[in-house]
Write a protein that holds these residues in place. Sequence first.
Motif, short mmCIF file in Angstrom:
data_model
loop_
_atom_site.label_atom_id
_atom_site.label_comp_id
_atom_site.label_asym_id
_atom_site.label_seq_id
_atom_site.Cartn_x
_atom_site.Cartn_y
_atom_site.Cartn_z
N THR A 80 0.79 -1.29 -0.03
CA THR A 80 0.15 0.04 0.04
C THR A 80 1.02 1.35 0.01
N ASN A 125 -9.02 6.47 -4.13
CA ASN A 125 -10.23 7.01 -4.65
C ASN A 125 -11.23 7.77 -3.87
N LEU A 126 -10.94 7.33 -2.50
CA LEU A 126 -11.95 7.97 -1.56
C LEU A 126 -11.22 9.35 -0.78
N ALA A 177 -6.15 1.28 -3.79
CA ALA A 177 -7.03 1.83 -4.70
C ALA A 177 -8.31 2.75 -3.89
N LEU A 178 -8.54 2.09 -2.69
CA LEU A 178 -9.60 2.70 -1.69
C LEU A 178 -9.16 4.06 -1.37
N ILE A 179 -7.97 4.19 -0.97
CA ILE A 179 -7.52 5.41 -0.35
C ILE A 179 -7.36 6.47 -1.40
N ALA A 200 -5.77 -3.25 -3.13
CA ALA A 200 -7.32 -2.80 -3.02
C ALA A 200 -7.20 -1.72 -2.05
N MET A 201 -6.64 -2.06 -0.93
CA MET A 201 -6.32 -0.71 0.13
C MET A 201 -5.84 0.61 -0.43
N THR A 222 -8.52 12.77 -3.61
CA THR A 222 -9.04 12.87 -4.77
C THR A 222 -8.79 14.56 -5.14
#
Length: 392
Positions: free
Chosen positions: A31, A329-330, A325-327, A322-323, A333
């Motif tokens: 990550t 995109n959320l 991508a989550l950080i 996945a972690m 930004t």
Amino acid sequence: MGIPLKYNLRNLVVRKVSTGMTVLGIALVVTVFLLVMSLAEGVRKTLSTSVSPLNVVVLRVGAQSDVQSYVSRDQYEAIRTLDGIAKGEDGQPIVSSEMVVLINIPRRDGKRTNVIVRGVEPVAIGIRDDKVKVVEGRMFRSGTSEAIVSTRLRQRFADMQIGRTIQSGSERYTVVGFFDASGSPYDSEIWADLHNVQEQAHRGTGFSSVVARATDSGARDRVVAGIKGDQRIKLEATPETEYFAKQMGTAKPIQFLAYLVAVIMAIGASFGAMNTMYAQVSARTREIATLRALGFSRTVILASFVFESMSLGLLGGVLGGAMAALIVNLFLTAPTGTNNFQTFAEIMFNFELTAPLIVAGVIFSLAMGLFGGLFPASRAARLKITNALREA
């Protein structure tokens, strides 16, 4: 004869606590690696996004950016006469004379930084293939201190609303609109009237740079050669794509930091995987001896435990991707910025987590699993059947 893969996979499930801790450790490394690399990718993408392959940027010889350059009016007029320069519907050469100045203004967090104010004439919009577009408010009027601001600047700096005045020293610009520059470096700038910028900055009638449009790629190369070889001009011309590529040095320290942090954390994660696999070998001495007694070779047992370790790495890599991508995109930004060493101004960009970066993160995690499991697997393969049964 190989050991069934489900044997190793079931062992990961049976020892779910140690498996979970190891996978989480590898995931955190991946990550962090992906987040820092996506930062560098954002800078790279911004600086590699030119607006037209036919544009030529003309600067003073030796200048690395238009901030350090000067072009006289006579040189500008000589450039307009060169063969290969495209002409507009009015028959005039498509050549944009521009003046840039740095102003020091506060960001929303209160810290001050340098921002480029680019003085332009209307031709500056068309020469960028209309990729610089006013998306809110209106264009500034010639002869006034009005300015348009990029949408990225609005998100990062204070006093960037329509009707507000941006002030730095004696220079004042009233915001009348916002523009979008399609992710190019111009997204980090304020644009205002050329003559007003010259007047406020007391920069006379010269310019910082000239941007010329060629009729085609062959003409572009002729224009570049013509500017270098013309004794009236004595300036340096570079295709716009190459001009921004030369500024890529800004991304390199970030990439170096990403690799340095990743290597340090990977060493720790590899030791974690190694510790887990050593524990697996110790706890399964009887199983290993039984496998040897059943006829499984040392090579097969070595491969079996390496596979188990790399499975841990794969799970960690997928979870880490996945972690990240989550950080991104959320929570990441909003645009961020770093200093451009060529212009001494802040360049704004967004985190860019691409599919190739995620694949690189997974490969990185597999490597951690491989090196973390190699020594424990080697120990398992070397166990003698009689000694192993006696230890058990």
